[in-house]
Design a protein around this motif. Structure first.
Motif, PDB file in Angstrom:
ATOM      1  N   ALA A 168       9.235  -0.319   5.332  1.00 13.91           N
ATOM      2  CA  ALA A 168       9.054  -1.617   4.212  1.00 13.91           C
ATOM      3  C   ALA A 168       7.713  -1.389   3.121  1.00 13.91           C
ATOM      4  CB  ALA A 168       8.735  -2.895   4.812  1.00 13.91           C
ATOM      5  N   LEU A 169       6.776  -0.794   3.770  1.00 13.37           N
ATOM      6  CA  LEU A 169       5.557  -0.252   3.056  1.00 13.37           C
ATOM      7  C   LEU A 169       5.695   1.196   2.544  1.00 13.37           C
ATOM      8  CD1 LEU A 169       2.620  -1.385   5.227  1.00 13.37           C
ATOM      9  CD2 LEU A 169       3.236  -2.390   3.069  1.00 13.37           C
ATOM     10  N   ALA A 170       6.554   2.021   3.106  1.00 13.81           N
ATOM     11  CA  ALA A 170       6.642   3.297   2.355  1.00 13.81           C
ATOM     12  C   ALA A 170       7.206   3.591   1.197  1.00 13.81           C
ATOM     13  CB  ALA A 170       7.401   3.974   3.409  1.00 13.81           C
ATOM     14  N   THR A 171       8.192   2.544   0.974  1.00 15.65           N
ATOM     15  CA  THR A 171       9.003   2.469  -0.295  1.00 15.65           C
ATOM     16  C   THR A 171       8.093   2.055  -1.770  1.00 15.65           C
ATOM     17  OG1 THR A 171      11.224   2.250   0.453  1.00 15.65           O
ATOM     18  CG2 THR A 171      11.040   1.781  -1.744  1.00 15.65           C
ATOM     19  N   PRO A 172       7.193   1.024  -1.449  1.00 12.76           N
ATOM     20  CA  PRO A 172       6.702   0.298  -2.543  1.00 12.76           C
ATOM     21  C   PRO A 172       5.348   1.401  -2.806  1.00 12.76           C
ATOM     22  CG  PRO A 172       6.261  -1.024  -0.848  1.00 12.76           C
ATOM     23  CD  PRO A 172       7.655  -0.132  -0.362  1.00 12.76           C
ATOM     24  N   LEU A 173       4.649   1.973  -1.488  1.00  6.05           N
ATOM     25  CA  LEU A 173       3.549   3.061  -1.801  1.00  6.05           C
ATOM     26  C   LEU A 173       4.136   4.272  -2.751  1.00  6.05           C
ATOM     27  CD1 LEU A 173       2.153   2.964   1.677  1.00  6.05           C
ATOM     28  CD2 LEU A 173       1.029   2.227  -0.452  1.00  6.05           C
ATOM     29  N   LEU A 174       5.323   4.477  -2.277  1.00  6.64           N
ATOM     30  CA  LEU A 174       5.797   5.919  -2.730  1.00  6.64           C
ATOM     31  C   LEU A 174       6.164   5.437  -4.553  1.00  6.64           C
ATOM     32  CD1 LEU A 174       6.964   8.784  -3.084  1.00  6.64           C
ATOM     33  CD2 LEU A 174       9.209   7.844  -2.234  1.00  6.64           C
ATOM     34  N   MET A 175       6.810   4.298  -4.865  1.00  9.21           N
ATOM     35  CA  MET A 175       6.964   3.736  -6.138  1.00  9.21           C
ATOM     36  C   MET A 175       5.645   4.044  -6.807  1.00  9.21           C
ATOM     37  SD  MET A 175       9.339   0.572  -5.575  1.00  9.21           S
ATOM     38  CE  MET A 175       9.023   0.161  -7.225  1.00  9.21           C
ATOM     39  N   LEU A 176       4.385   3.291  -6.288  1.00 10.51           N
ATOM     40  CA  LEU A 176       3.238   3.200  -6.869  1.00 10.51           C
ATOM     41  C   LEU A 176       2.636   4.568  -7.007  1.00 10.51           C
ATOM     42  CD1 LEU A 176       0.872   1.692  -8.011  1.00 10.51           C
ATOM     43  CD2 LEU A 176       0.015   1.470  -5.649  1.00 10.51           C
ATOM     44  N   ALA A 177       2.855   5.587  -6.207  1.00  7.92           N
ATOM     45  CA  ALA A 177       2.186   6.945  -6.332  1.00  7.92           C
ATOM     46  C   ALA A 177       3.044   7.481  -7.701  1.00  7.92           C
ATOM     47  CB  ALA A 177       2.499   7.695  -5.075  1.00  7.92           C
ATOM     48  N   VAL A 178       4.374   7.334  -7.772  1.00  6.56           N
ATOM     49  CA  VAL A 178       5.070   7.869  -8.770  1.00  6.56           C
ATOM     50  C   VAL A 178       4.539   7.356 -10.048  1.00  6.56           C
ATOM     51  CG1 VAL A 178       7.395   7.907 -10.099  1.00  6.56           C
ATOM     52  CG2 VAL A 178       7.141   8.454  -7.374  1.00  6.56           C
ATOM     53  N   TYR A 179       4.297   5.964 -10.228  1.00  8.30           N
ATOM     54  CA  TYR A 179       4.024   5.344 -11.420  1.00  8.30           C
ATOM     55  C   TYR A 179       2.647   5.763 -11.898  1.00  8.30           C
ATOM     56  CZ  TYR A 179       7.687   2.099 -10.526  1.00  8.30           C
ATOM     57  OH  TYR A 179       8.824   1.441 -10.404  1.00  8.30           O
TER      58      TYR A 179
END
Length: 227
Positions: free
Chosen positions: A1-12
């Motif tokens: 649940a936390l890994a996906t938004p963290l990965l999204m933020l890193a990409v942004y």
């Protein structure tokens, strides 16, 4: 649940920083720009998750319709709860990013009240599309283009102030825009929400949810014949 938004933020951060060098009015640095975009896309994700599940909400559960006496109008609640959990994880990452960059203002305490008006609207979408999806099986094919249109006709990726005045109404009537703009107001500008606007949104959303629930109840007797 936390890994996906963290990965999204890193990409942004990568995409809008060293690669694109994005800018947003009133925001300093590409790091904060990435957080601004992340805010809009998080709200869009909340709506998109409910829209994607709505058309098959009832059609995917024929056993509840034909074999078990079950209150079918409760089916949207787990879907909404799951979407809210994902959204909460994204907000947690967003708040952590803000705390590390510019800090959090007291207005961030109003964040739950900003999201609250969207909940009855999402419930209404689940009830209405869930009922119609039993009879119109191709309804789900319209979800992807609808969510894409909602994204690009909202302030998720485009500052509302830069939209030409003749087309701005298309963005303002988008249900995403009000929630996105108010979230950015309390998180990035340090201002309290525009309460009259949120109250008007809540009133319209509750009215829509009531109409959608009425539609669901009217169509429910025909579910078993179709399924």
């Amino acid at each position: 649940a936390l890994a996906t938004p963290l990965l999204m933020l890193a990409v942004y951060l990568l995409a809008f920083g060293p690669l694109v060098r994005g800018h947003w009015p009133g925001v300093d640095g590409w790091g904060e720009f990435a957080l601004v975009v992340f805010t809009g896309l998080a709200v869009r994700g909340l709506f998109a998750e409910c829209l994607a599940r709505a058309p098959m909400l009832v059609a995917a559960q024929p056993g509840y319709v034909t074999r078990v006496l079950f209150p079918l109008d409760l089916l949207p609640w787990p879907v909404l709860a799951g979407a809210l959990l994902q959204f909460a994880m994204q907000l947690l990452v967003l708040l952590g990013g803000l705390a590390c960059t510019r800090g959090l203002a007291w207005s961030a305490l109003a964040l739950p009240l900003v999201v609250l008006p969207a909940l009855p609207f999402l419930l209404g979408l689940l009830w209405a599309l869930g009922a119609l999806g039993v009879f119109l099986r191709d309804l789900g094919q319209l979800v992807a283009p609808a969510t894409t249109a909602m994204l690009f006709l909202s302030s998720a990726l485009v500052p509302l102030a830069t939209v030409p005045a003749r087309w701005r109404w298309l963005f303002e009537v988008n249900p995403l825009t009000t929630i996105i703009e108010q979230l950015r107001r309390v998180l990035f500008l340090g201002l309290w929400p525009q309460w009259p606007l949120l109250l008007a949104y809540l009133g319209l959303a509750c009215g829509f949810a009531l109409l959608a629930h009425t539609l669901f109840r009217r169509l429910q007797p025909g579910f078993a014949d179709v399924l």
